[in-house]
Design an enzyme around this catalytic site. Structure first.
Site, PDB file in Angstrom:
ATOM      1  N   ASP A   1       1.447  15.601   9.653  1.00  0.00           N
ATOM      2  CA  ASP A   1       2.554  15.994   8.127  1.00  0.00           C
ATOM      3  C   ASP A   1       3.089  17.974   8.664  1.00  0.00           C
ATOM      4  O   ASP A   1       2.878  18.567   7.408  1.00  0.00           O
ATOM      5  CB  ASP A   1       1.061  16.296   7.251  1.00  0.00           C
TER       6      ASP A   1
ATOM      7  N   TRP B   1       1.176  -1.570  -0.325  1.00  0.00           N
ATOM      8  CA  TRP B   1      -0.337   0.451  -0.279  1.00  0.00           C
ATOM      9  C   TRP B   1       0.780   1.558   0.249  1.00  0.00           C
ATOM     10  O   TRP B   1       1.342   1.861   0.357  1.00  0.00           O
ATOM     11  CB  TRP B   1      -0.660   0.063   1.503  1.00  0.00           C
ATOM     12  N   MET B   2       0.283   2.338  -0.462  1.00  0.00           N
ATOM     13  CA  MET B   2       0.784   3.665  -0.826  1.00  0.00           C
ATOM     14  C   MET B   2       0.399   4.635  -0.292  1.00  0.00           C
ATOM     15  O   MET B   2      -1.293   4.296  -0.860  1.00  0.00           O
ATOM     16  CB  MET B   2       1.695   4.293  -2.371  1.00  0.00           C
ATOM     17  N   ASN B   3       0.604   5.513   0.009  1.00  0.00           N
ATOM     18  CA  ASN B   3      -0.677   7.276   0.484  1.00  0.00           C
ATOM     19  C   ASN B   3       0.368   8.286   0.153  1.00  0.00           C
ATOM     20  O   ASN B   3       1.457   8.235  -0.712  1.00  0.00           O
ATOM     21  CB  ASN B   3      -1.398   7.010   0.963  1.00  0.00           C
ATOM     22  N   ASP B   4      -0.010   8.981   0.714  1.00  0.00           N
ATOM     23  CA  ASP B   4       1.264  10.762   0.644  1.00  0.00           C
ATOM     24  C   ASP B   4       2.320  10.320  -0.681  1.00  0.00           C
ATOM     25  O   ASP B   4       2.927   9.835   1.126  1.00  0.00           O
ATOM     26  CB  ASP B   4       0.285  10.585   2.060  1.00  0.00           C
TER      27      ASP B   4
ATOM     28  N   GLU C   1      -4.481  18.520   6.996  1.00  0.00           N
ATOM     29  CA  GLU C   1      -4.014  17.113   6.384  1.00  0.00           C
ATOM     30  C   GLU C   1      -2.901  17.694   5.574  1.00  0.00           C
ATOM     31  O   GLU C   1      -3.543  18.960   4.991  1.00  0.00           O
ATOM     32  CB  GLU C   1      -4.264  15.704   5.940  1.00  0.00           C
TER      33      GLU C   1
ATOM     34  N   PHE D   1       4.221   8.756  10.344  1.00  0.00           N
ATOM     35  CA  PHE D   1       3.103   9.688   9.541  1.00  0.00           C
ATOM     36  C   PHE D   1       4.236  10.404   7.973  1.00  0.00           C
ATOM     37  O   PHE D   1       5.409  10.400   8.539  1.00  0.00           O
ATOM     38  CB  PHE D   1       2.298  10.058  10.245  1.00  0.00           C
ATOM     39  N   SER D   2       3.080  11.158   7.684  1.00  0.00           N
ATOM     40  CA  SER D   2       3.477  11.950   6.305  1.00  0.00           C
ATOM     41  C   SER D   2       4.832  12.944   7.468  1.00  0.00           C
ATOM     42  O   SER D   2       4.650  13.360   7.921  1.00  0.00           O
ATOM     43  CB  SER D   2       3.063  12.642   5.755  1.00  0.00           C
TER      44      SER D   2
ATOM     45  N   GLN E   1       4.127   6.835   1.681  1.00  0.00           N
ATOM     46  CA  GLN E   1       2.920   6.515   2.973  1.00  0.00           C
ATOM     47  C   GLN E   1       2.957   4.963   2.466  1.00  0.00           C
ATOM     48  O   GLN E   1       3.303   4.938   1.824  1.00  0.00           O
ATOM     49  CB  GLN E   1       2.529   7.478   3.348  1.00  0.00           C
TER      50      GLN E   1
END
Ligand code: FRU
Length: 496
Positions: free
Chosen positions: A163, A37-40, A217, A99-100, A56
């Protein structure tokens, strides 16, 4: 587990899981996780002589979990190479996730500033959490990172606090951190300053939201020169939570937008709003965008190309999400325009058509090619005129509503977003990379994932209920360096 052991475990998992990923939809040239999984996007920067983008990352499955930082580097913002996992949860203060955050070069070393996240009730329960800003440094040219601990604690009355986005302001460093007030439930962006990255002083608030916007965010804060008015304006780019849909605007489950601001003396915030929230993208999948100056100082933005809580078919394939192409930003008369990085180094074959006419019909211009860059203009008296991509995507000028509409027809993933337009005389650019679609029109963008079964990729220009002329049609077939690199590394095993 130490950070080093956690990184080694994650990297060993990536090496084992990567060949098991089903590549049927895997991007050809966009940054996507090797597996999982990837996010930001995080830490997007030009540092130590090359571009870095972190993200992320949950390597162990294609769903969100304890966040690691994935890492890729590039010389040209177009060809990206994967590097080892950069951060993994390992300490008390980041045990539930790194986190970011962001990155900056200082005294010849690359530093990361990120949010250490801990759940105080149970994993995944946002009711009671602790979020602190943490520092890490690389001594080997930006490959592995040593954690230096917590450098910013949450201000009083703030629990969601994450973030951090760092930049250099003269001889100082500044950081913007997103947050949410506990008592009034308002989104805030807090500004800090430091001489040495380790000791930070709170300067005040960049913004405090009104009207239901309860959390900012992924804040980013930078300046752009307005080419129309000549004024240098501050841009507050955020992923605001709680922004209500308004006509054609803010209709995605999660929204990414920007405000234009200028410094202000006195009052509860250090800046005042010149232009309120404008959506950064008008498509279906775009969140958590982050910017940096390129090596020549030009502002460039990259974003997560996905949407929270939409179950995309790549998940059972063993991966999820990608990042957009880097896009250059410019500001004119209060409006930000985006222009993607130059794709010409990826061109394979080019087909050009001066004019394609259609009347209550469609003309197929390509089939079976899944990495393409297409541009065209439209003159139309039809009710709808535009581009169909297999059965999934309709991108069309809607004469009756005066819009350019991007429609995805995929059962539960269906959706449509529209931009108001005057005419079709302006060029439309469409970039396709397997399951990724980026559209640029008059400086605005519409971004989406789409899953065309079997990657048939039938591209047709069409006019419905009337007549249209498509002119200056240019179609480039593109190389897929990232997909090719994967294919040399062992085949997907259908048993998995
Ligand atoms: C935004 C976000 C950030 C957070 C990260 C966690 O998409 O929720 O606020 O740092 O994702 O993965």
């Amino acid at each position: 587990m130490t950070q080093q052991a956690a990184i080694e475990k994650a990297c060993a998992h990536v090496a084992a899981a990567k060949p098991l990923v089903n590549p049927r939809y895997y991007p050809g040239f966009h940054v996507a996780p090797p597996c999982g999984w990837m996010n930001d996007p995080n830490g997007f920067c030009y540092a130590l002589g090359r571009y870095h983008v972190f993200y992320q990352f949950h390597p162990y499955s294609a769903v969100w979990g304890p966040m690691h930082w994935g890492h890729a580097v590039s010389d040209d913002l177009l060809h990206w190479e994967d590097l080892p996992v950069a951060l993994a949860p390992s300490e008390d203060y980041d045990r539930d996730g790194c986190f970011s955050g962001s990155a900056i070069e200082y005294e010849g070393e690359l530093f990361l500033i990120y949010t250490g996240h801990t759940y105080l009730k149970k994993f995944g329960d946002d009711e009671l959490i602790r979020e602190v800003q943490c520092l890490a440094v690389s001594h080997d040219g930006g490959i592995s990172f040593e954690k230096l601990g917590v450098v910013i604690e949450p201000p009083e009355g703030v629990m969601h606090f994450r973030d951090p986005k760092i930049w250099k302001a003269g001889d100082k460093f500044r950081v913007a951190v997103g947050g949410r007030t506990v008592d009034t439930d308002q989104g805030i962006v807090v500004l800090y300053e430091s001489d040495d990255l380790r000791r930070w002083t709170k300067l005040g608030l960049i913004d405090k939201a009104e009207g239901g916007l309860f959390m900012y965010e992924c804040p980013d804060f930078f300046t752009l020169d307005d080419e129309g008015t000549g004024e240098k304006l501050h841009v507050l780019l955020t992923s605001p939570m709680g922004l209500k849909p308004d006509g054609r605007r803010f209709n995605n489950p999660s929204v990414n937008s920007y405000k234009l601001m200028r410094p202000k003396a006195g009052g509860k915030c250090l800046y005042e709003t010149v232009q309120d929230q404008v959506e950064a993208d008008r498509g279906l999948d775009f969140y958590a965008a982050q910017t940096c100056p390129d090596k020549n100082g030009r502002r460039v933005m990259i974003s997560w190309l996905n949407m929270w809580h939409v179950p995309y078919p790549s998940v059972p394939d063993g991966w999820n999400s990608a990042l957009t192409l880097p896009r250059y930003l410019s500001l004119k008369d209060g409006v930000i325009s985006q222009e993607p990085v130059d794709l010409s180094p990826l061109y394979l074959n080019t087909a050009e058509y001066e004019s394609i006419q259609a009347e209550n019909e469609e003309k197929i211009i390509s089939a079976g090619k899944s990495c393409l860059a297409l541009s065209f203009k439209v003159k139309s008296s039809a009710a709808q005129a535009g581009l169909r991509i297999s059965g999934s995507i309709y991108l069309y000028f809607d004469r009756i509503n005066g819009t350019l509409t991007l429609q995805r027809l995929e059962g539960g993933r269906s959706g449509a977003r529209s931009l108001p337009v005057k005419d079709g005389e302006t060029e439309i650019r469409v970039i396709l990379d397997r399951c990724l679609l980026e559209v640029f029109y008059a400086g605005q963008s519409m971004t989406a994932m789409f899953f065309d079964p079997g990657l048939k990729r039938e591209l047709a220009l069409y006019a419905a209920n009337g007549r249209a002329e498509f002119s200056a049609v240019t179609l480039h077939e593109l190389k897929a360096p990232r997909l090719e690199a994967r294919q040399g590394q062992g085949a997907w095993h259908p048993a998995h």
